[in-house]
Write an enzyme that holds these catalytic residues in place. Structure first.
Site, PDB file in Angstrom:
ATOM      1  N   VAL A 118       0.913  -1.143   0.000  1.00  0.00           N
ATOM      2  CA  VAL A 118       0.000   0.000   0.000  1.00  0.00           C
ATOM      3  C   VAL A 118       0.954   1.194   0.000  1.00  0.00           C
ATOM      4  O   VAL A 118       1.509   1.561   1.023  1.00  0.00           O
ATOM      5  CB  VAL A 118      -0.940  -0.018   1.220  1.00  0.00           C
ATOM      6  CG1 VAL A 118      -1.797   1.242   1.255  1.00  0.00           C
ATOM      7  CG2 VAL A 118      -1.817  -1.267   1.188  1.00  0.00           C
ATOM      8  N   PRO A 119       1.199   1.763  -1.187  1.00  0.00           N
ATOM      9  CA  PRO A 119       2.380   2.615  -1.413  1.00  0.00           C
ATOM     10  C   PRO A 119       2.306   4.023  -0.825  1.00  0.00           C
ATOM     11  O   PRO A 119       2.282   5.017  -1.547  1.00  0.00           O
ATOM     12  CB  PRO A 119       2.493   2.634  -2.929  1.00  0.00           C
ATOM     13  CG  PRO A 119       1.092   2.477  -3.414  1.00  0.00           C
ATOM     14  CD  PRO A 119       0.430   1.567  -2.425  1.00  0.00           C
ATOM     15  N   CYS A 120       2.359   4.099   0.496  1.00  0.00           N
ATOM     16  CA  CYS A 120       2.373   5.401   1.164  1.00  0.00           C
ATOM     17  C   CYS A 120       3.648   6.180   0.841  1.00  0.00           C
ATOM     18  O   CYS A 120       3.674   7.405   0.964  1.00  0.00           O
ATOM     19  CB  CYS A 120       2.206   5.227   2.665  1.00  0.00           C
ATOM     20  SG  CYS A 120       3.390   4.105   3.426  1.00  0.00           S
ATOM     21  N   HIS A 121       4.679   5.483   0.381  1.00  0.00           N
ATOM     22  CA  HIS A 121       5.930   6.164   0.026  1.00  0.00           C
ATOM     23  C   HIS A 121       5.750   7.071  -1.194  1.00  0.00           C
ATOM     24  O   HIS A 121       6.580   7.935  -1.427  1.00  0.00           O
ATOM     25  CB  HIS A 121       7.053   5.147  -0.233  1.00  0.00           C
ATOM     26  CG  HIS A 121       6.787   4.194  -1.352  1.00  0.00           C
ATOM     27  ND1 HIS A 121       6.048   3.036  -1.177  1.00  0.00           N
ATOM     28  CD2 HIS A 121       7.147   4.223  -2.648  1.00  0.00           C
ATOM     29  CE1 HIS A 121       5.983   2.388  -2.325  1.00  0.00           C
ATOM     30  NE2 HIS A 121       6.636   3.085  -3.239  1.00  0.00           N
TER      31      HIS A 121
END
Length: 184
Positions: free
Chosen positions: A140-143
């Site tokens: 879950v690409p919070c980056h």
């Protein structure tokens, strides 16, 4: 009334180019958490906060999940979409986490742009808090969420990992000078 038995989760460890990843999976093979071994205490605390008493036992994550993560770190960026995941969290947090998955690899959004995409443009801080509470790092690409000026902002795994992930994905961002670094 007797207390409900704790949820059972498996904990696996996966070597990556940016450190050892901790993979927490459930009995159905869904990823529940992904964090880093240098933050194992935080992972255990978040598990208790989200699920209450849990039985965390050593065990392998599903082979297809491990393969997808290995492939992602080897350059096949689309493999993250093949990973099945579930989260606890509030309905708002889950809405933000789902929206994070709509940011394609190689692209970034600011907190404000993500809030606008969700139809709540004034909720940048709430979106930022939900982003920071994401239990499934990388997948879950919070980056992919950066500052409005294009600069790197906080990341639970550390800015060095965020920098590596965004560079790996070919995303544009503005890197702030590191404290103590000499100007070129």
């Amino acid at each position: 009334m007797p207390a409900a038995p704790p949820d059972r989760f498996r904990l696996d460890r996966l070597k990556t180019p940016i450190g050892e990843a901790l993979l927490v999976t459930d009995g159905d093979g869904h990823l529940r958490m992904l964090d880093w071994s240098d933050f194992e205490t935080r992972l255990e605390r978040l598990l208790r906060r989200q699920y209450g008493a849990v039985d965390l036992m050593p065990g392998r994550a599903p082979a297809d999940m491990r393969h997808a993560l290995d492939s992602y770190f080897s350059g096949d960026l689309a493999q993250l979409r093949a990973i099945s995941w579930r989260t606890a969290g509030t309905p708002f947090q889950r809405k933000v986490w789902k929206a994070l998955c709509s940011i394609p690899a190689g692209e970034t959004l600011s907190y404000g742009a993500l809030a606008a995409r969700l139809g709540i443009p004034r909720a940048m801080r709430a979106v930022g808090l939900a982003n920071g509470a994401n239990p499934i790092s990388v997948v879950v690409p919070c980056h992919r969420v950066i500052g409005s000026d294009g600069s790197l902002t906080g990341y639970g795994g550390g800015l060095d990992r965020k920098r590596w992930l965004l560079t790996h994905e070919g995303a544009a961002f503005r890197d702030k000078p590191q404290p103590g670094a000499l100007a070129a």
